[in-house]
Scaffold this motif. Structure first.
Motif, PDB file in Angstrom:
ATOM      1  N   LEU A 163    -113.165  59.716 -79.672  1.00  0.00           N
ATOM      2  CA  LEU A 163    -112.861  58.625 -80.346  1.00  0.00           C
ATOM      3  C   LEU A 163    -114.361  57.815 -80.400  1.00  0.00           C
ATOM      4  CD1 LEU A 163    -108.981  58.262 -79.810  1.00  0.00           C
ATOM      5  CD2 LEU A 163    -110.356  57.876 -81.609  1.00  0.00           C
ATOM      6  N   THR A 164    -114.286  57.849 -78.549  1.00  0.00           N
ATOM      7  CA  THR A 164    -115.295  57.443 -77.739  1.00  0.00           C
ATOM      8  C   THR A 164    -116.409  56.871 -78.481  1.00  0.00           C
ATOM      9  OG1 THR A 164    -116.030  58.761 -76.134  1.00  0.00           O
ATOM     10  CG2 THR A 164    -114.275  57.149 -75.829  1.00  0.00           C
ATOM     11  N   ARG A 165    -116.851  58.172 -79.404  1.00  0.00           N
ATOM     12  CA  ARG A 165    -118.406  58.306 -80.395  1.00  0.00           C
ATOM     13  C   ARG A 165    -118.811  57.925 -81.156  1.00  0.00           C
ATOM     14  NH1 ARG A 165    -120.598  63.279 -79.954  1.00  0.00           N
ATOM     15  NH2 ARG A 165    -122.405  62.327 -80.455  1.00  0.00           N
ATOM     16  N   LEU A 166    -117.270  56.602 -81.888  1.00  0.00           N
ATOM     17  CA  LEU A 166    -117.368  56.460 -83.180  1.00  0.00           C
ATOM     18  C   LEU A 166    -117.791  54.890 -83.614  1.00  0.00           C
ATOM     19  CD1 LEU A 166    -113.622  57.974 -84.706  1.00  0.00           C
ATOM     20  CD2 LEU A 166    -115.934  59.015 -84.624  1.00  0.00           C
ATOM     21  N   LYS A 167    -118.294  55.128 -84.906  1.00  0.00           N
ATOM     22  CA  LYS A 167    -118.849  53.718 -84.985  1.00  0.00           C
ATOM     23  C   LYS A 167    -118.057  52.617 -85.438  1.00  0.00           C
ATOM     24  CE  LYS A 167    -123.612  54.165 -86.524  1.00  0.00           C
ATOM     25  NZ  LYS A 167    -124.367  54.123 -87.779  1.00  0.00           N
ATOM     26  N   PRO A 168    -117.690  51.322 -85.357  1.00  0.00           N
ATOM     27  CA  PRO A 168    -116.597  50.311 -85.049  1.00  0.00           C
ATOM     28  C   PRO A 168    -116.403  50.140 -87.426  1.00  0.00           C
ATOM     29  CG  PRO A 168    -117.675  48.977 -84.418  1.00  0.00           C
ATOM     30  CD  PRO A 168    -118.453  50.036 -84.278  1.00  0.00           C
ATOM     31  N   ASP A 169    -117.237  50.464 -87.323  1.00  0.00           N
ATOM     32  CA  ASP A 169    -117.887  50.336 -88.697  1.00  0.00           C
ATOM     33  C   ASP A 169    -116.257  50.578 -90.091  1.00  0.00           C
ATOM     34  OD1 ASP A 169    -120.182  49.785 -87.407  1.00  0.00           O
ATOM     35  OD2 ASP A 169    -121.422  50.656 -89.913  1.00  0.00           O
ATOM     36  N   PRO A 170    -115.654  49.797 -91.027  1.00  0.00           N
ATOM     37  CA  PRO A 170    -114.900  50.342 -91.733  1.00  0.00           C
ATOM     38  C   PRO A 170    -115.303  51.353 -92.844  1.00  0.00           C
ATOM     39  CG  PRO A 170    -115.695  47.984 -92.004  1.00  0.00           C
ATOM     40  CD  PRO A 170    -116.094  48.281 -91.029  1.00  0.00           C
ATOM     41  N   ILE A 171    -114.386  51.919 -93.024  1.00  0.00           N
ATOM     42  CA  ILE A 171    -114.834  52.862 -94.390  1.00  0.00           C
ATOM     43  C   ILE A 171    -114.166  52.749 -95.292  1.00  0.00           C
ATOM     44  CG2 ILE A 171    -113.885  55.294 -95.022  1.00  0.00           C
ATOM     45  CD1 ILE A 171    -113.654  55.826 -91.919  1.00  0.00           C
ATOM     46  N   PRO A 172    -115.025  52.612 -96.475  1.00  0.00           N
ATOM     47  CA  PRO A 172    -114.532  51.799 -97.044  1.00  0.00           C
ATOM     48  C   PRO A 172    -113.360  52.189 -98.470  1.00  0.00           C
ATOM     49  CG  PRO A 172    -117.351  51.745 -97.373  1.00  0.00           C
ATOM     50  CD  PRO A 172    -116.395  52.952 -96.483  1.00  0.00           C
ATOM     51  N   HIS A 173    -112.632  51.648 -98.640  1.00  0.00           N
ATOM     52  CA  HIS A 173    -111.226  52.145 -99.738  1.00  0.00           C
ATOM     53  C   HIS A 173    -111.661  53.213-100.767  1.00  0.00           C
ATOM     54  CE1 HIS A 173    -106.875  51.702-101.041  1.00  0.00           C
ATOM     55  NE2 HIS A 173    -107.918  51.937-101.904  1.00  0.00           N
ATOM     56  N   PHE A 198    -103.619  53.727 -92.056  1.00  0.00           N
ATOM     57  CA  PHE A 198    -103.991  53.204 -91.487  1.00  0.00           C
ATOM     58  C   PHE A 198    -105.141  52.814 -91.145  1.00  0.00           C
ATOM     59  CE2 PHE A 198    -100.136  55.492 -90.108  1.00  0.00           C
ATOM     60  CZ  PHE A 198     -98.816  54.358 -89.842  1.00  0.00           C
ATOM     61  N   THR A 199    -105.303  51.328 -91.547  1.00  0.00           N
ATOM     62  CA  THR A 199    -106.774  50.241 -91.688  1.00  0.00           C
ATOM     63  C   THR A 199    -106.484  49.181 -90.516  1.00  0.00           C
ATOM     64  OG1 THR A 199    -106.824  49.473 -93.253  1.00  0.00           O
ATOM     65  CG2 THR A 199    -107.479  52.405 -92.886  1.00  0.00           C
ATOM     66  N   GLY A 200    -107.531  48.857 -90.376  1.00  0.00           N
ATOM     67  CA  GLY A 200    -107.229  46.887 -90.103  1.00  0.00           C
ATOM     68  C   GLY A 200    -106.463  46.614 -88.776  1.00  0.00           C
ATOM     69  N   GLU A 201    -105.117  45.863 -89.140  1.00  0.00           N
ATOM     70  CA  GLU A 201    -104.532  45.545 -88.053  1.00  0.00           C
ATOM     71  C   GLU A 201    -103.397  46.538 -88.527  1.00  0.00           C
ATOM     72  OE1 GLU A 201    -104.454  43.772 -85.384  1.00  0.00           O
ATOM     73  OE2 GLU A 201    -106.287  44.123 -86.055  1.00  0.00           O
ATOM     74  N   GLY A 202    -103.749  47.493 -89.696  1.00  0.00           N
ATOM     75  CA  GLY A 202    -102.447  48.146 -90.220  1.00  0.00           C
ATOM     76  C   GLY A 202    -102.335  49.458 -88.687  1.00  0.00           C
ATOM     77  N   ARG A 203    -103.731  49.939 -87.874  1.00  0.00           N
ATOM     78  CA  ARG A 203    -103.564  50.199 -86.569  1.00  0.00           C
ATOM     79  C   ARG A 203    -102.421  49.968 -85.795  1.00  0.00           C
ATOM     80  NH1 ARG A 203    -109.586  50.294 -85.508  1.00  0.00           N
ATOM     81  NH2 ARG A 203    -109.014  47.409 -85.847  1.00  0.00           N
ATOM     82  N   MET A 204    -102.209  48.988 -85.189  1.00  0.00           N
ATOM     83  CA  MET A 204    -101.433  48.434 -84.634  1.00  0.00           C
ATOM     84  C   MET A 204     -99.831  48.806 -84.823  1.00  0.00           C
ATOM     85  SD  MET A 204    -103.573  47.649 -82.563  1.00  0.00           S
ATOM     86  CE  MET A 204    -104.281  48.317 -83.290  1.00  0.00           C
ATOM     87  N   LEU A 242    -110.389  52.404 -81.319  1.00  0.00           N
ATOM     88  CA  LEU A 242    -111.253  53.048 -81.082  1.00  0.00           C
ATOM     89  C   LEU A 242    -111.827  54.056 -82.856  1.00  0.00           C
ATOM     90  CD1 LEU A 242    -111.121  54.145 -78.392  1.00  0.00           C
ATOM     91  CD2 LEU A 242    -112.497  52.677 -78.703  1.00  0.00           C
ATOM     92  N   ALA A 243    -110.897  53.892 -83.668  1.00  0.00           N
ATOM     93  CA  ALA A 243    -110.911  54.914 -85.211  1.00  0.00           C
ATOM     94  C   ALA A 243    -111.054  53.725 -85.691  1.00  0.00           C
ATOM     95  CB  ALA A 243    -110.500  55.717 -85.033  1.00  0.00           C
ATOM     96  N   PRO A 244    -111.747  53.418 -86.635  1.00  0.00           N
ATOM     97  CA  PRO A 244    -111.396  52.400 -87.957  1.00  0.00           C
ATOM     98  C   PRO A 244    -110.728  53.001 -88.977  1.00  0.00           C
ATOM     99  CG  PRO A 244    -113.496  53.735 -88.166  1.00  0.00           C
ATOM    100  CD  PRO A 244    -112.822  53.768 -87.006  1.00  0.00           C
ATOM    101  N   VAL A 245    -109.754  54.133 -89.062  1.00  0.00           N
ATOM    102  CA  VAL A 245    -109.144  55.029 -90.079  1.00  0.00           C
ATOM    103  C   VAL A 245    -107.664  55.453 -89.052  1.00  0.00           C
ATOM    104  CG1 VAL A 245    -108.764  56.440 -92.232  1.00  0.00           C
ATOM    105  CG2 VAL A 245    -110.908  54.633 -92.292  1.00  0.00           C
ATOM    106  N   TRP A 246    -106.906  55.823 -89.550  1.00  0.00           N
ATOM    107  CA  TRP A 246    -106.055  56.758 -88.857  1.00  0.00           C
ATOM    108  C   TRP A 246    -104.268  57.480 -90.401  1.00  0.00           C
ATOM    109  CZ3 TRP A 246    -105.255  59.019 -83.663  1.00  0.00           C
ATOM    110  CH2 TRP A 246    -106.468  57.995 -82.697  1.00  0.00           C
TER     111      TRP A 246
END
Length: 212
Positions: free
Chosen positions: A26-36, A63-69, A102-106
């Protein structure tokens, strides 16, 4: 599988993607979102996994964006239950939220047999495992790192219920996705020759002998 959108990068060939798929921390991932569109491509790849009886038992919640919460809240709740406590510690929730960010997509993964299943549960779960592997290979082919997590909170019944999977479903864990920082990590495997026995030609003297 339908053709990938034109905006996607040219994918790696299959054998290269298989060899170069890597678990990335997780610590080696960029925060960049992955396109839908990219996520749909990966899920469509998973949808073509082998399935005995064509039951297609894989189920996903992305789960993306605030959905990760929302996922963080659910997992914190499962951790509370695993510890036998009644109320979540606010610090546990904050830690879980930081982890999910830490990951843009779960992706939560479950195996859901039919109401009147024709196949044993283990075959349905194996099919879902094939779907997850296919998704991760497709991700690598497009330059996306992944990890499949099957820890206790991700498999807990509370996680299944809170995420809206049916009563017949069994949790198969979580997959996170993200673009890696820096160069793509390398990996090693022991020689395949150390893990294979060949049986060729007609058997002699009845049954084949065991490994020596």
């Amino acid at each position: 599988m339908s053709s990938a959108p034109s905006s996607l990068p040219a994918p790696l060939d299959l054998l290269t993607a298989v060899r170069e798929r890597r678990t990335v921390d997780l610590t080696r991932l960029k925060p960049d979102p992955i396109p839908h569109a990219v996520l749909l491509t990966l899920l469509e790849a998973a949808n073509w996994a082998p399935t005995h009886g064509r039951t297609e038992p894989w189920r996903f919640v992305v789960f993306t964006g605030e959905g990760r919460m929302r996922l963080a809240e659910v997992l914190a709740g499962s951790l509370v239950r695993l510890k036998g406590e009644e109320q979540p510690d606010p610090e546990v929730l904050r830690t879980q939220q930081a982890r999910q960010r830490l990951a843009p997509v779960w992706i939560a993964v479950a195996a859901e047999p039919a109401e009147q299943p024709r196949m044993p549960l283990h075959e349905e779960q194996w099919a879902v495992a094939c779907a997850v592997q296919t998704l991760m290979l497709a991700a690598r082919s497009l330059g996306i790192a992944s990890k499949w997590i099957t820890n206790a909170p991700s498999l807990h019944p509370h996680t299944r219920e809170a995420l809206g999977f049916g009563e017949r479903a069994s949790m198969m864990g979580l997959v996170y996705l993200g673009y890696p920082q820096g160069e793509w990590p390398s990996g090693e495997r022991r020689p395949i020759e150390d893990k294979v026995r060949w049986v060729e030609g007609a058997a002699r003297g009845g049954t084949a002998g065991g490994a020596g």
